[in-house]
Design an enzyme around this catalytic site. Sequence first.
Site, PDB file in Angstrom:
ATOM      1  N   GLN A 339      49.534  40.853  29.900  1.00  0.00           N
ATOM      2  CA  GLN A 339      48.358  41.447  29.272  1.00  0.00           C
ATOM      3  C   GLN A 339      48.730  42.491  28.232  1.00  0.00           C
ATOM      4  O   GLN A 339      48.073  42.615  27.194  1.00  0.00           O
ATOM      5  CB  GLN A 339      47.470  42.072  30.360  1.00  0.00           C
ATOM      6  CG  GLN A 339      46.911  41.044  31.318  1.00  0.00           C
ATOM      7  CD  GLN A 339      46.382  41.667  32.604  1.00  0.00           C
ATOM      8  OE1 GLN A 339      46.703  42.811  32.930  1.00  0.00           O
ATOM      9  NE2 GLN A 339      45.592  40.912  33.346  1.00  0.00           N
ATOM     10  N   ARG A 568      46.791  56.519  40.521  1.00  0.00           N
ATOM     11  CA  ARG A 568      45.974  56.727  41.721  1.00  0.00           C
ATOM     12  C   ARG A 568      45.712  55.335  42.287  1.00  0.00           C
ATOM     13  O   ARG A 568      45.107  54.496  41.643  1.00  0.00           O
ATOM     14  CB  ARG A 568      44.662  57.433  41.373  1.00  0.00           C
ATOM     15  CG  ARG A 568      43.722  57.556  42.558  1.00  0.00           C
ATOM     16  CD  ARG A 568      42.401  58.224  42.204  1.00  0.00           C
ATOM     17  NE  ARG A 568      41.492  58.049  43.312  1.00  0.00           N
ATOM     18  CZ  ARG A 568      40.588  57.076  43.404  1.00  0.00           C
ATOM     19  NH1 ARG A 568      40.459  56.199  42.412  1.00  0.00           N
ATOM     20  NH2 ARG A 568      39.823  56.982  44.473  1.00  0.00           N
ATOM     21  N   ALA A 569      46.196  55.098  43.507  1.00  0.00           N
ATOM     22  CA  ALA A 569      46.224  53.746  44.054  1.00  0.00           C
ATOM     23  C   ALA A 569      44.828  53.154  44.186  1.00  0.00           C
ATOM     24  O   ALA A 569      43.878  53.825  44.598  1.00  0.00           O
ATOM     25  CB  ALA A 569      46.915  53.746  45.412  1.00  0.00           C
ATOM     26  N   GLU A 601      46.479  55.395  35.356  1.00  0.00           N
ATOM     27  CA  GLU A 601      45.385  54.565  35.855  1.00  0.00           C
ATOM     28  C   GLU A 601      44.617  55.183  37.017  1.00  0.00           C
ATOM     29  O   GLU A 601      45.200  55.834  37.888  1.00  0.00           O
ATOM     30  CB  GLU A 601      45.942  53.218  36.344  1.00  0.00           C
ATOM     31  CG  GLU A 601      46.571  52.372  35.259  1.00  0.00           C
ATOM     32  CD  GLU A 601      46.924  50.990  35.765  1.00  0.00           C
ATOM     33  OE1 GLU A 601      46.571  50.019  35.090  1.00  0.00           O
ATOM     34  OE2 GLU A 601      47.542  50.892  36.847  1.00  0.00           O
ATOM     35  N   HIS A 602      43.287  54.912  37.010  1.00  0.00           N
ATOM     36  CA  HIS A 602      42.388  55.007  38.167  1.00  0.00           C
ATOM     37  C   HIS A 602      42.025  56.422  38.602  1.00  0.00           C
ATOM     38  O   HIS A 602      41.626  56.613  39.766  1.00  0.00           O
ATOM     39  CB  HIS A 602      42.981  54.272  39.395  1.00  0.00           C
ATOM     40  CG  HIS A 602      43.315  52.847  39.160  1.00  0.00           C
ATOM     41  ND1 HIS A 602      42.428  51.949  38.627  1.00  0.00           N
ATOM     42  CD2 HIS A 602      44.463  52.145  39.377  1.00  0.00           C
ATOM     43  CE1 HIS A 602      43.000  50.762  38.534  1.00  0.00           C
ATOM     44  NE2 HIS A 602      44.249  50.848  38.967  1.00  0.00           N
ATOM     45  N   GLU A 623      43.592  51.639  33.333  1.00  0.00           N
ATOM     46  CA  GLU A 623      42.416  51.089  33.989  1.00  0.00           C
ATOM     47  C   GLU A 623      41.635  52.255  34.576  1.00  0.00           C
ATOM     48  O   GLU A 623      42.217  53.156  35.189  1.00  0.00           O
ATOM     49  CB  GLU A 623      42.800  50.113  35.102  1.00  0.00           C
ATOM     50  CG  GLU A 623      43.393  48.804  34.616  1.00  0.00           C
ATOM     51  CD  GLU A 623      43.805  47.892  35.760  1.00  0.00           C
ATOM     52  OE1 GLU A 623      43.769  48.337  36.926  1.00  0.00           O
ATOM     53  OE2 GLU A 623      44.159  46.740  35.498  1.00  0.00           O
ATOM     54  N   TYR A 626      38.627  51.809  39.921  1.00  0.00           N
ATOM     55  CA  TYR A 626      37.834  50.681  40.403  1.00  0.00           C
ATOM     56  C   TYR A 626      36.698  51.123  41.333  1.00  0.00           C
ATOM     57  O   TYR A 626      35.630  50.523  41.355  1.00  0.00           O
ATOM     58  CB  TYR A 626      38.711  49.712  41.213  1.00  0.00           C
ATOM     59  CG  TYR A 626      39.745  48.929  40.454  1.00  0.00           C
ATOM     60  CD1 TYR A 626      39.836  48.958  39.067  1.00  0.00           C
ATOM     61  CD2 TYR A 626      40.649  48.119  41.149  1.00  0.00           C
ATOM     62  CE1 TYR A 626      40.792  48.214  38.392  1.00  0.00           C
ATOM     63  CE2 TYR A 626      41.606  47.368  40.490  1.00  0.00           C
ATOM     64  CZ  TYR A 626      41.678  47.419  39.113  1.00  0.00           C
ATOM     65  OH  TYR A 626      42.623  46.680  38.459  1.00  0.00           O
TER      66      TYR A 626
END
Length: 726
Positions: A339, A568-569, A601-602, A623, A626
């Site tokens: 990606q 951050r998982a 991310e996150h 990202e 979520y």
Amino acid sequence: MFRHAPRTAPPRSRPRSPRTGALALVTALLGALLALAPAAEAAAAPVLLSQGRPVTASSQENAGTPAGAAVDGDLGTRWSSAFADPQWIRVDLGAPASLSRIDLHWETAYGTAYRIETSLDGTSWTTVHATTNGRGGTESLPVSGTARHVRLTGLTRATGWGYSLWEFRVYGTSDGGTTLPGGGDLGPNVHVFDPSTPGIQATLDEVFRQQESAQFGTGRHAFLLKPGRYDGLNAQLGFYTQIAGLGLRPDDTTINGDVTVDAGWFNGNATQNFWRSAENLALAPVSGTDRWAVSQASSFRRMHVKGGLNLAPTGYGWASGGYIADSRIDGQIGNYSQQQWYTRDSSVGGWSNSVWNQVFSGVEGAPASAFPEPKYTTLDTTPVSREKPFLYYEGGEFKVFAPAKRTAARGVSWAGTPQGESIPLSRFYVVKPGTTAATMNQAVAQGLHLLFTPGVYHVDRTVEIDRPGTIVLGLGLATIVPDNGVTAMRVADVDGVRLAGFLIDAGPVNSPTLLEIGPQGASADHAANPTTVQDVYIRIGGAGPGKATTSMVVNSDDTIVDHTWVWRADHGEGVGWETNRADYGVRVNGDDVLATGLFVEHFNKYDVEWFGERGRTIFFQNEKAYDAPNQAAIQNGTVRGYAAYRVDDSVTTHEGWGLGSYCYYNVDPTIRQGHGFRAPVKPGVRFHSLLVVSLGGNGQYDHVINDTGAPTSGTETVPSTVVSFP
């Protein structure tokens, strides 16, 4: 040179009386007893305190005359400065010591006027010797006082050249505390091979069996291959596994075979192939093409592939981005399903395909910029780079090579004679599981670098890196876990610290920060010798509950952040909107900071915030979190959501190339994100090749940056792009 007095004929002997002989015997016995008794006022003999200690200088003439050469104990190597006045060289003794003498071993280019200064804290200085009549050669200067830092400042040169010292030697006595040893063995999880080692493939296979799917396990391994040729190997790399050659150049260690990362463990999906590395090797792949199907926190550095490189897993399932630096791939790189990807200071035979965001800087053979289609962003050079330190083996001993800084870099650093500093392992404290933070800090204070062997290290206090030029190097993704909410590691506002090759894993008690580069308000100029952060990863949750308000804070000017994944998982153990709470990923306060390969991310709020002037980012991957439960949870005043990358309104100059943000709000797919990027609209704030993507329609973006850029829509995962801003 001392002359012996001429010998004279001995006096004739004469008989001694018994009384005289007895007296002589008593006198002799008394003398012997006195010799055995401790002296009442015996003083410790002066010792050489400066050899191998950290040293910095105002300048150096060229890469072959570094400051460290003046304290290496070798009268055949030297430090030399720029051709200007004044210049200085400074050594850190590691702890306060009582000084007695300083020896200056000048080369032909010496100082006629100079001063010697001492300090306990490196800030306040006292002059202990000054002259305007330096004579060059070897000067032995008696001094006194207690100090940790000693500095020679040259004021007037004797020649048109700079100042040049073969050796800068400081003598005295330490405080008598325990001295930690440097060097030593590398522990059981460092597997050192040479071409004659039996069972290499079996060892590789056994470790891969343990690590293939151990995404949040505690196993850590490093395979180190001594120079030579290795035939028929296939080194499959699982989680927390490093493979590296031990030559000074990649071609010193050749595998006629493969170093393979694939995704069989995850049904052909490579988006979770994290935390592994291949370094300093030459590969001649069996099929002509090596497979390296990785995602974040996986580095491919200083490699020479005598063939092609396939970045996709078998079956061409998804893969989520990676990093190549200082490498030569003779054949074509097949990007296929990757990606996003960043390649820096390398040479490639070609590149195929683009998905969302492929970025190149300083890469010979890179495709031309064509964003938004194909999605290539290409810079001819990298503004500033300095390659990661690496372990190598020479003359029967381990050493660490610290490559020199390059400006306007293009292509590999090892095409000619490697430029940089070679440091023996004896100048490193070899950190092994069970080592406390107090011991690590003592080692740094003593003047040693840190080499973390593979393992997991719990620290109950901050690891303080306060010496200029300190190297902290991890093997096998060594992992540091802060206990009781402490900051894991903090770097002082000093020159030339190098952090590389380790993971910081947040603990269950909230830490205000996990990694700090420089204190708040740091202002020193480090342009000549910046701090570098390379293959240093940060994780909050996943391996268990973890919390941190801000993961990484960069306060020091001129810092280079070269490949990091701050995460951050979103899966694993201890994962939830509040369970692994982490509001901010990376915050940059320092000026002239450069990020090359920034993956963040996150985070619950801003992933990246930038307050410093003249910041630059080449490649950013993000990202959004979520697991936001609803729109209200991410509401930022009147703005829908927190930007992935925000430049503060106070900033006047900033630039970025190849930045992408994606959303996948899988708890509430109706969430809308106002924009991926936020920046002030000013002539000096510029962005190139921006994109936002909604993954399968789980949440949407209204704009790309500020109010610019079309909204995402639908479920087809099509990027919305902005070629340039403003």
